[in-house]
Write a protein that holds these residues in place. Structure first.
Motif, PDB file in Angstrom:
ATOM      1  N   LEU A 134     -30.475 112.592  36.987  1.00 18.14           N
ATOM      2  CA  LEU A 134     -31.250 112.736  35.756  1.00 18.14           C
ATOM      3  C   LEU A 134     -31.651 111.359  35.224  1.00 18.14           C
ATOM      4  O   LEU A 134     -32.802 111.137  34.837  1.00 18.14           O
ATOM      5  CB  LEU A 134     -30.417 113.488  34.710  1.00 18.14           C
ATOM      6  CG  LEU A 134     -31.098 113.723  33.368  1.00 18.14           C
ATOM      7  CD1 LEU A 134     -32.235 114.705  33.517  1.00 18.14           C
ATOM      8  CD2 LEU A 134     -30.100 114.227  32.343  1.00 18.14           C
ATOM      9  N   ILE A 135     -30.711 110.424  35.242  1.00 23.21           N
ATOM     10  CA  ILE A 135     -31.011 109.073  34.779  1.00 23.21           C
ATOM     11  C   ILE A 135     -32.135 108.470  35.611  1.00 23.21           C
ATOM     12  O   ILE A 135     -33.097 107.918  35.081  1.00 23.21           O
ATOM     13  CB  ILE A 135     -29.752 108.176  34.856  1.00 23.21           C
ATOM     14  CG1 ILE A 135     -28.793 108.531  33.731  1.00 23.21           C
ATOM     15  CG2 ILE A 135     -30.130 106.702  34.772  1.00 23.21           C
ATOM     16  CD1 ILE A 135     -27.569 107.670  33.676  1.00 23.21           C
ATOM     17  N   PHE A 144     -25.945 114.016  36.847  1.00 26.09           N
ATOM     18  CA  PHE A 144     -26.191 113.149  35.689  1.00 26.09           C
ATOM     19  C   PHE A 144     -26.951 111.892  36.103  1.00 26.09           C
ATOM     20  O   PHE A 144     -27.924 111.496  35.459  1.00 26.09           O
ATOM     21  CB  PHE A 144     -24.849 112.794  35.045  1.00 26.09           C
ATOM     22  CG  PHE A 144     -24.941 111.782  33.943  1.00 26.09           C
ATOM     23  CD1 PHE A 144     -25.692 112.022  32.804  1.00 26.09           C
ATOM     24  CD2 PHE A 144     -24.263 110.571  34.052  1.00 26.09           C
ATOM     25  CE1 PHE A 144     -25.764 111.087  31.785  1.00 26.09           C
ATOM     26  CE2 PHE A 144     -24.336 109.638  33.038  1.00 26.09           C
ATOM     27  CZ  PHE A 144     -25.093 109.887  31.903  1.00 26.09           C
ATOM     28  N   HIS A 169     -35.673 109.189  35.007  1.00 20.52           N
ATOM     29  CA  HIS A 169     -36.292 108.539  33.855  1.00 20.52           C
ATOM     30  C   HIS A 169     -36.477 107.032  34.046  1.00 20.52           C
ATOM     31  O   HIS A 169     -37.182 106.399  33.283  1.00 20.52           O
ATOM     32  CB  HIS A 169     -35.458 108.779  32.591  1.00 20.52           C
ATOM     33  CG  HIS A 169     -35.551 110.182  32.084  1.00 20.52           C
ATOM     34  ND1 HIS A 169     -36.526 110.589  31.209  1.00 20.52           N
ATOM     35  CD2 HIS A 169     -34.811 111.275  32.347  1.00 20.52           C
ATOM     36  CE1 HIS A 169     -36.369 111.874  30.938  1.00 20.52           C
ATOM     37  NE2 HIS A 169     -35.332 112.318  31.619  1.00 20.52           N
ATOM     38  N   THR A 170     -35.800 106.463  35.015  1.00 20.22           N
ATOM     39  CA  THR A 170     -35.944 105.030  35.229  1.00 20.22           C
ATOM     40  C   THR A 170     -35.827 104.723  36.714  1.00 20.22           C
ATOM     41  O   THR A 170     -35.252 105.510  37.470  1.00 20.22           O
ATOM     42  CB  THR A 170     -34.854 104.233  34.465  1.00 20.22           C
ATOM     43  OG1 THR A 170     -35.083 102.845  34.677  1.00 20.22           O
ATOM     44  CG2 THR A 170     -33.457 104.585  34.937  1.00 20.22           C
ATOM     45  N   ILE A 187     -31.340 100.438  37.027  1.00 16.93           N
ATOM     46  CA  ILE A 187     -30.405 100.242  35.930  1.00 16.93           C
ATOM     47  C   ILE A 187     -30.337  98.743  35.698  1.00 16.93           C
ATOM     48  O   ILE A 187     -29.784  98.003  36.505  1.00 16.93           O
ATOM     49  CB  ILE A 187     -29.004 100.798  36.269  1.00 16.93           C
ATOM     50  CG1 ILE A 187     -29.049 102.323  36.294  1.00 16.93           C
ATOM     51  CG2 ILE A 187     -27.970 100.329  35.269  1.00 16.93           C
ATOM     52  CD1 ILE A 187     -27.734 102.993  36.556  1.00 16.93           C
ATOM     53  N   ALA A 212     -29.291  98.806  29.516  1.00 17.78           N
ATOM     54  CA  ALA A 212     -29.823  98.352  30.805  1.00 17.78           C
ATOM     55  C   ALA A 212     -30.986  99.242  31.246  1.00 17.78           C
ATOM     56  O   ALA A 212     -31.982  98.758  31.777  1.00 17.78           O
ATOM     57  CB  ALA A 212     -28.719  98.360  31.854  1.00 17.78           C
ATOM     58  N   ILE A 213     -30.855 100.548  31.003  1.00 20.45           N
ATOM     59  CA  ILE A 213     -31.915 101.464  31.411  1.00 20.45           C
ATOM     60  C   ILE A 213     -33.180 101.232  30.589  1.00 20.45           C
ATOM     61  O   ILE A 213     -34.288 101.175  31.128  1.00 20.45           O
ATOM     62  CB  ILE A 213     -31.438 102.922  31.288  1.00 20.45           C
ATOM     63  CG1 ILE A 213     -30.366 103.192  32.350  1.00 20.45           C
ATOM     64  CG2 ILE A 213     -32.595 103.900  31.437  1.00 20.45           C
ATOM     65  CD1 ILE A 213     -29.627 104.487  32.176  1.00 20.45           C
ATOM     66  N   MET A 241     -33.604 115.156  27.556  1.00 17.27           N
ATOM     67  CA  MET A 241     -33.910 114.487  28.821  1.00 17.27           C
ATOM     68  C   MET A 241     -34.058 115.464  29.980  1.00 17.27           C
ATOM     69  O   MET A 241     -34.605 115.112  31.016  1.00 17.27           O
ATOM     70  CB  MET A 241     -32.776 113.521  29.180  1.00 17.27           C
ATOM     71  CG  MET A 241     -32.809 112.209  28.456  1.00 17.27           C
ATOM     72  SD  MET A 241     -31.389 111.207  28.952  1.00 17.27           S
ATOM     73  CE  MET A 241     -31.859 110.752  30.615  1.00 17.27           C
ATOM     74  N   ALA A 288     -34.871  98.115  31.802  1.00 14.79           N
ATOM     75  CA  ALA A 288     -35.531  98.280  33.090  1.00 14.79           C
ATOM     76  C   ALA A 288     -36.830  99.073  32.944  1.00 14.79           C
ATOM     77  O   ALA A 288     -37.804  98.815  33.630  1.00 14.79           O
ATOM     78  CB  ALA A 288     -34.589  98.972  34.068  1.00 14.79           C
ATOM     79  N   ARG A 289     -36.843 100.055  32.046  1.00 14.43           N
ATOM     80  CA  ARG A 289     -38.044 100.859  31.845  1.00 14.43           C
ATOM     81  C   ARG A 289     -39.142 100.063  31.179  1.00 14.43           C
ATOM     82  O   ARG A 289     -40.322 100.269  31.439  1.00 14.43           O
ATOM     83  CB  ARG A 289     -37.725 102.071  30.973  1.00 14.43           C
ATOM     84  CG  ARG A 289     -37.161 103.253  31.724  1.00 14.43           C
ATOM     85  CD  ARG A 289     -36.673 104.283  30.735  1.00 14.43           C
ATOM     86  NE  ARG A 289     -37.756 104.682  29.834  1.00 14.43           N
ATOM     87  CZ  ARG A 289     -38.548 105.724  30.055  1.00 14.43           C
ATOM     88  NH1 ARG A 289     -38.374 106.443  31.124  1.00 14.43           N
ATOM     89  NH2 ARG A 289     -39.496 106.031  29.193  1.00 14.43           N
ATOM     90  N   PHE A 332     -21.586 118.943  30.532  1.00 13.21           N
ATOM     91  CA  PHE A 332     -22.936 118.475  30.826  1.00 13.21           C
ATOM     92  C   PHE A 332     -24.016 119.158  29.997  1.00 13.21           C
ATOM     93  O   PHE A 332     -25.052 118.576  29.743  1.00 13.21           O
ATOM     94  CB  PHE A 332     -23.235 118.652  32.317  1.00 13.21           C
ATOM     95  CG  PHE A 332     -22.524 117.629  33.126  1.00 13.21           C
ATOM     96  CD1 PHE A 332     -23.086 116.375  33.284  1.00 13.21           C
ATOM     97  CD2 PHE A 332     -21.292 117.881  33.659  1.00 13.21           C
ATOM     98  CE1 PHE A 332     -22.417 115.393  33.988  1.00 13.21           C
ATOM     99  CE2 PHE A 332     -20.617 116.912  34.375  1.00 13.21           C
ATOM    100  CZ  PHE A 332     -21.179 115.664  34.533  1.00 13.21           C
TER     101      PHE A 332
END
Lengths: 277, 284
Positions: free
Chosen positions: B49-50, B46, B53-54, B57, A46-47, A209, A50-51, A199
């Motif tokens: 962070l996601i 977390f 980048h976007t 979702i 999904a990410i 990332m 979307a990008r 993490f």
């Protein structure tokens, strides 16, 4: 020397037999451990959609999925359930006395029993793992030529790094458990460790990332070798001198942590006083 | 009516006793709260962070950062309620069956499922409920203040949201109690209990992410067969992306959530009672 080898072999065999009692439960449990990955795969799909762009932090979507699958492998090597808490419990309830009386070394015994545990685990887990990787083989098709699927050197480095991640995790968690000589209860310390390793070892996301200064922090601590690093090697993210340098760094961490846990054990035993019978 | 009042009194006694027990070990309580809070913060990291980048979702799904944080706080509400009221009890239930301590619960002149499900309340889990509240308020303010298409809150939304959060708790509870009741048949079901964690893992993200040839059947299964996807999705969507009349599909989903709640409760009650009839005390 032969006597010592026989002792070690016996320890290994006992532990192995102990572990293989619940085979069915083992295999089912292993297969189920892949379930959360399904959610992750869909999340990243999904990410990526979307990008709209091809890459995220240098990973294509397929590489992302491959990354998650491979972290399962590296976690299978570096996870040490109950090691640190077990050591502390033994210190607290006096079971540790057995290592002081008998000619068996605590760290050596624990290492062998862990090894047996892992060998038993792999002998059963190889089935579910093979199944999942076979079903997902499409994600490994277009890896770069440096990846382990094309290059024997990378594959060897991957295996070396995996084996070292096992040893590294063992000494890291032993050292934490041995702090129990001073604190008696280390569960809060273990919680902090778990939180960080969850993490920052890279099993939630590829560490590439992370923005600065986190990237720097992650590179300065050994946690990345537990999940992220072997996978990065496999995917061909590391080559040449960088690869060799990082493998040496991983090895140095092992030496350092092995030394630390030895010293902790030695000093701990000196201040230890036995309670109970 | 009188019966309901006495059940409420029993529940309040349970709650008080648990609080007394928690307050006896105050430092431990504080540490546990701190632990669950820091775990929550790490998770939030977390997702931050996601979103670094976007922007969204899922393409065209409307789950931007603050919409998703509304979703996340809803997850926190549901999970903390389940953890506070049921988790420890249901966990204990399997153990009671194995050791035969269930006899004592059966002997009491009160509904067995009620006693089993609520006798211990883990107050420290409610810290995450409070944290969810803070996150929700923050995200809603952000959504209401955005220049394009600001969010308008209505009193009805708050009522429906509360209702659906409770529905979500009920669905998860049903799943949990039904799974652990099976340990009467199986003797022990550690794997099944793990299974519960893995299944609820599917409820953590917006259902739109399950798309494509593999995702659609998965979404169907976890919406209609094991309705864990409606648990968080329906209330969160209600707040973050108000159900509009034109999206009739969403209203259908909202109506279905009620049906699913009633059905899960009834089914779990049935499984529980069936399992009890097979119980052979294991005590001495």
């Amino acid at each position: 020397m032969t006597a010592r080898l026989t002792t070690w072999w016996t320890i290994l065999r006992i532990c192995l037999e102990e572990r293989l009692v619940y085979r069915g439960d083992f295999a089912l449990g292993t297969l189920m451990r892949f379930l959360p990955i399904i959610t992750q795969i869909f999340l990243w799909q999904a990410i990526f959609q979307a990008r709209g762009s091809e890459q995220l932090a240098g990973y294509r979507y397929e590489e992302f999925v491959a990354y998650y699958l491979l972290t399962m492998v590296s976690r299978a090597f570096s996870s040490m359930p109950g090691l640190a808490s077990g050591i502390t419990r033994q210190i607290r309830d006096g079971e540790i006395k057995k290592y002081l009386i008998q000619p068996v070394d605590l760290l050596g015994f624990l290492f062998l029993s862990r090894l047996a545990h892992k060998v038993a685990y792999y002998s059963v887990a190889v089935g579910p793992f093979a199944l999942v990787f076979f079903l997902c083989r499409g994600y490994f098709d277009d890896l770069p030529p440096e990846a382990a699927t094309h290059s024997a050197v990378t594959a060897a480095a991957f295996v070396a790094s995996l084996l070292m991640s096992f040893v590294l995790a063992f000494f890291l968690e032993s050292a934490l458990g041995l702090v129990g000589f001073w604190w008696l209860e280390v569960s809060s310390l273990l919680f902090v460790y778990m939180l960080f390793s969850y993490f920052l070892s890279g099993h939630m996301f590829p560490l590439d990332m992370l923005p600065q200064p986190w990237r720097m922090i992650v590179n300065a601590i050994p946690l990345k070798f537990l999940a992220y690093y072997p996978v990065a090697i496999f995917l061909g993210k590391q080559t040449g001198y960088e690869l060799a340098g990082n493998l040496c760094l991983q090895f140095s961490w092992i030496v350092l942590l092995a030394g630390v846990s030895r010293v902790l054990y030695w000093r701990g035993v000196r201040r230890y006083s036995g309670f109970g019978g | 009516m009188k019966e309901a009042a006495s059940y409420l009194r029993v529940f309040l006694t349970f709650a008080r006793n648990s609080l007394v027990r928690d307050m006896t070990f105050r430092t431990n309580f504080l540490l546990e709260s701190l632990a669950s809070l820091s775990w929550m913060l790490a998770n939030l990291g977390f997702y931050l962070l996601i979103f670094s980048h976007t922007r969204y979702i899922g393409r065209g799904s409307g789950w931007g950062q603050y919409e998703f944080f509304v979703f996340l706080s809803t997850t926190m509400f549901v999970n903390s309620l389940v953890q506070a009221f049921f988790m420890a009890n249901v966990d204990e239930f399997s153990e009671m069956i194995r050791t035969g301590r269930l006899d004592f619960a059966l002997l009491k002149p009160i509904d067995t499922q009620f006693v089993i499900s609520l006798q211990k309340i883990d107050w420290s889990s409610l810290v995450n409920f409070a944290a969810g509240g803070v996150l929700l308020a923050f995200s809603l303010v952000k959504l209401a203040a955005r220049p394009a298409n600001p969010l308008q809150l209505e009193p009805l939304m708050a009522v429906l949201y509360t209702l659906y959060v409770l529905c979500g708790v009920a669905i998860l509870y049903s799943l949990m109690i039904a799974l652990s009741a099976t340990s009467i048949w199986l003797g022990r079901n550690q794997t099944l209990y793990d299974f519960w964690f893995y299944i609820t893992n599917f409820s953590r993200y917006p259902m739109e992410i399950y798309s494509g040839p593999w995702g659609r059947p998965l979404r169907w299964v976890f919406t209609f067969l094991v309705p864990v996807l409606v648990v968080v999705n329906v209330p969160a969507r209600l707040l973050a992306q108000p159900l509009r009349p034109e999206t009739s599909l969403h209203w259908t989903l909202a109506a279905f959530a009620i049906v699913a709640t009633v059905a899960s409760l009834a089914a779990s009650r049935w499984v529980f009672n069936r399992a009890l009839t097979s119980y052979r005390s294991a005590s001495s």
